[in-house]
Design an enzyme around this catalytic site. Structure first.
Site, PDB file in Angstrom:
ATOM      1  N   ILE A 160       0.864  -1.178   0.000  1.00 51.20           N
ATOM      2  CA  ILE A 160       0.000   0.000   0.000  1.00 51.20           C
ATOM      3  C   ILE A 160       0.899   1.226   0.000  1.00 51.20           C
ATOM      4  O   ILE A 160       1.856   1.308   0.777  1.00 51.20           O
ATOM      5  CB  ILE A 160      -0.924   0.023   1.235  1.00 51.20           C
ATOM      6  CG1 ILE A 160      -1.890  -1.168   1.211  1.00 51.20           C
ATOM      7  CG2 ILE A 160      -1.706   1.330   1.301  1.00 51.20           C
ATOM      8  CD1 ILE A 160      -2.771  -1.262   2.444  1.00 51.20           C
ATOM      9  N   VAL A 202       1.828   9.399   3.584  1.00 51.94           N
ATOM     10  CA  VAL A 202       2.741  10.548   3.563  1.00 51.94           C
ATOM     11  C   VAL A 202       3.357  10.714   2.172  1.00 51.94           C
ATOM     12  O   VAL A 202       3.647  11.844   1.754  1.00 51.94           O
ATOM     13  CB  VAL A 202       3.837  10.390   4.633  1.00 51.94           C
ATOM     14  CG1 VAL A 202       3.229  10.484   6.024  1.00 51.94           C
ATOM     15  CG2 VAL A 202       4.584   9.069   4.477  1.00 51.94           C
ATOM     16  N   GLU A 249       3.272  13.833  -0.334  1.00 46.87           N
ATOM     17  CA  GLU A 249       4.509  14.313  -0.958  1.00 46.87           C
ATOM     18  C   GLU A 249       4.336  14.457  -2.470  1.00 46.87           C
ATOM     19  O   GLU A 249       4.801  15.440  -3.072  1.00 46.87           O
ATOM     20  CB  GLU A 249       5.645  13.346  -0.639  1.00 46.87           C
ATOM     21  CG  GLU A 249       6.940  13.618  -1.376  1.00 46.87           C
ATOM     22  CD  GLU A 249       7.592  14.954  -1.007  1.00 46.87           C
ATOM     23  OE1 GLU A 249       8.363  15.467  -1.837  1.00 46.87           O
ATOM     24  OE2 GLU A 249       7.326  15.459   0.088  1.00 46.87           O
TER      25      GLU A 249
END
Length: 257
Positions: free
Chosen positions: A162, A166, A170
């Site tokens: 997965i 974050v 980004e």
């Protein structure tokens, strides 16, 4: 019978004569009786089918003729019937072309070489594959193709890869950098940094094979302070996957001595 004087004498018991033996039947009558018994047995035997009396039960000849013989090999269809006619065969690549149309992207306005000239990121942290739409100082739409050979999937997670949330943020920030690091918002040589992230929501997990389509739009920009705010959303297969509000800080260009 004897009588004695003064007493009545009991009658004397005389031995019974054996019964007269039955006269033997004439031999001709015996022979007729025996012949009748044999005749009845012969008639009874004749009424029993020979197959059921002396042989195991087997299907009749008519049944055996109608039933298929197991000893014979099944009938085979002619080879021409098994071959598909050339007119019925789909053309090579027709199926791939059909599915490819569903994945078709518009012609990009920026490709990998162009993106590298704008963003300072490099492998494995360059998370923008191409830019589909760009309006200077306003917005950009770009895509990230998620593949199984990306390094984060070796640990997140080995049995169920997965894309970390974050990294999704980004990737969206890098799309924002496409807008923020070009005129009229920035001067050549400037960098940008995260100043904050708010109202982030993840709607679905992203897995290898997904194509994340991201849009970043400028909501506020204070050039004097180098502060830029953007709103962003990311979609997979037309369904929203991630969204949030971003704040970036633009670093001033270094003065050349």
């Amino acid at each position: 019978v004897s009588f004695s004087k003064g007493k009545e004498a009991a009658p004397a018991l005389l031995p019974l004569a054996p019964p007269a033996a039955a006269a033997p039947a004439p031999r001709r009558a015996q022979t007729t009786t025996m012949h009748s018994s044999y005749l009845l047995a012969a008639v009874a035997a004749a009424s029993i089918p020979l197959s059921s009396a002396f042989l195991p039960a087997t299907p009749s000849l008519a049944t055996r003729a109608a039933a298929p013989s197991l000893a014979l090999s099944p009938a085979r269809a002619p080879l021409s019937a098994l071959r598909m006619a050339d007119d019925d065969k789909p053309a090579l690549g027709a199926a791939a072309e059909k599915y490819s149309k569903g994945f078709a992207h518009p012609d990009p306005v920026l490709v990998d070489g162009d993106i590298r000239k704008i963003l300072p990121h490099r492998y494995p942290f360059l998370l923008v594959d191409k830019v589909l739409e760009y309006v200077p100082g306003e917005m950009a739409v770009a895509i990230k193709c998620i593949t199984a050979n990306e390094p984060q999937f070796t640990g997140h997670f080995p049995d169920r890869p997965i894309m970390p949330g974050v990294l999704q943020i980004e990737a969206m920030a890098q799309v924002g950098g496409i807008v923020a690091l070009q005129p009229p918002m920035a001067e050549p040589g400037q960098d940008f940094f995260f100043g904050g992230v708010d109202n982030v929501k993840w709607r679905r997990p992203l897995v290898p094979g997904d194509v994340l389509v991201m849009e970043m739009r400028v909501s506020a920009f204070k050039k004097r302070f180098g502060i830029c705010k953007m709103q962003g959303k990311g979609y997979v297969d037309g369904n929203i996957a991630v969204e949030g509000d971003f704040t970036f800080a633009l670093a001033k260009a270094k003065k050349e001595e």
